[in-house]
Design a protein around this motif. Structure first.
Motif, PDB file in Angstrom:
ATOM      1  N   ASP A   1     -26.221  24.374  32.579  1.00  0.00           N
ATOM      2  CA  ASP A   1     -26.572  23.246  33.584  1.00  0.00           C
ATOM      3  C   ASP A   1     -25.602  22.299  33.813  1.00  0.00           C
ATOM      4  O   ASP A   1     -25.432  21.286  32.649  1.00  0.00           O
ATOM      5  N   SER A   2     -24.264  21.966  34.752  1.00  0.00           N
ATOM      6  CA  SER A   2     -23.589  21.138  34.645  1.00  0.00           C
ATOM      7  C   SER A   2     -23.313  20.578  36.186  1.00  0.00           C
ATOM      8  O   SER A   2     -23.571  21.411  36.973  1.00  0.00           O
ATOM      9  N   ARG A   3     -22.822  19.287  36.355  1.00  0.00           N
ATOM     10  CA  ARG A   3     -22.273  18.814  37.506  1.00  0.00           C
ATOM     11  C   ARG A   3     -20.854  18.901  37.673  1.00  0.00           C
ATOM     12  O   ARG A   3     -20.266  18.068  36.497  1.00  0.00           O
ATOM     13  N   VAL A   4     -20.289  19.696  38.435  1.00  0.00           N
ATOM     14  CA  VAL A   4     -18.955  19.864  38.569  1.00  0.00           C
ATOM     15  C   VAL A   4     -18.208  18.460  39.300  1.00  0.00           C
ATOM     16  O   VAL A   4     -17.204  17.865  38.641  1.00  0.00           O
ATOM     17  N   ASN A   5     -19.030  18.077  40.372  1.00  0.00           N
ATOM     18  CA  ASN A   5     -18.692  16.731  40.684  1.00  0.00           C
ATOM     19  C   ASN A   5     -19.945  16.102  41.468  1.00  0.00           C
ATOM     20  O   ASN A   5     -20.883  16.484  41.463  1.00  0.00           O
TER      21      ASN A   5
ATOM     22  N   VAL B   1     -23.951  23.406  38.929  1.00  0.00           N
ATOM     23  CA  VAL B   1     -23.852  24.705  38.837  1.00  0.00           C
ATOM     24  C   VAL B   1     -24.789  25.019  37.524  1.00  0.00           C
ATOM     25  O   VAL B   1     -24.812  24.349  36.537  1.00  0.00           O
ATOM     26  N   VAL B   2     -25.832  25.843  37.712  1.00  0.00           N
ATOM     27  CA  VAL B   2     -26.899  26.289  36.785  1.00  0.00           C
ATOM     28  C   VAL B   2     -26.570  27.779  36.470  1.00  0.00           C
ATOM     29  O   VAL B   2     -26.746  28.559  37.409  1.00  0.00           O
TER      30      VAL B   2
ATOM     31  N   ILE C   1     -26.821  29.546  40.176  1.00  0.00           N
ATOM     32  CA  ILE C   1     -27.183  28.762  41.550  1.00  0.00           C
ATOM     33  C   ILE C   1     -26.346  27.409  41.325  1.00  0.00           C
ATOM     34  O   ILE C   1     -26.006  26.921  40.675  1.00  0.00           O
ATOM     35  N   GLY C   2     -26.146  27.207  42.875  1.00  0.00           N
ATOM     36  CA  GLY C   2     -25.599  25.958  43.219  1.00  0.00           C
ATOM     37  C   GLY C   2     -24.889  25.906  44.318  1.00  0.00           C
ATOM     38  O   GLY C   2     -24.240  24.925  45.097  1.00  0.00           O
TER      39      GLY C   2
END
Length: 126
Positions: free
Chosen positions: A33-37, A42-43, A56-57
């Protein structure tokens, strides 16, 4: 040379709600689970016992027919119902290729939608 599909992207309107649906109701493991920007998160989630994952995202779309293979479609359907997922009845393909409601061989399926209306299918392992 072997080619394998490793990840299937699933568009969603709300990443947090979709993550909860997939992890809490479907029982998928949250692998990443990360935040690209600022706009993109994106999970990656994996069904229990699967060698493949979903991500998902992306913005919501009209993905239909992502299949989740299970050993017992009736038990999997009951588990989803217990978790509050609206699922259809068991259906099957007859040997002549027609589609019918109820249990039957050689292929049993259960259809349901995620929170964004993207279609998923439980398929009993043949």
């Amino acid at each position: 040379m072997g080619w394998k599909i490793e990840v299937v992207p699933i568009p969603v309107a709300d990443v947090e709600k979709a993550k909860g649906f997939s992890s809490e109701r479907l029982g998928f493991t949250v692998d990443h689970d990360s935040r690209v920007n600022e706009e993109t998160r994106v999970v990656r989630l994996t069904p229990p016992g699967s060698g493949r994952s979903i991500v998902i995202g992306a913005p919501p779309g009209s993905v239909r027919g992502v299949r989740i293979v299970v050993d017992d479609v009736d038990a999997a359907r009951e588990l989803l119902l217990e978790r509050g997922v609206e699922v259809g009845a068991v259906k099957h393909y007859e040997r002549d290729g027609t589609f019918a409601e109820g249990a039957g061989r050689p292929l049993e399926l259960v259809f349901f939608d995620d929170l964004d209306g993207d279609g998923r299918v439980l398929q009993e392992r043949a």
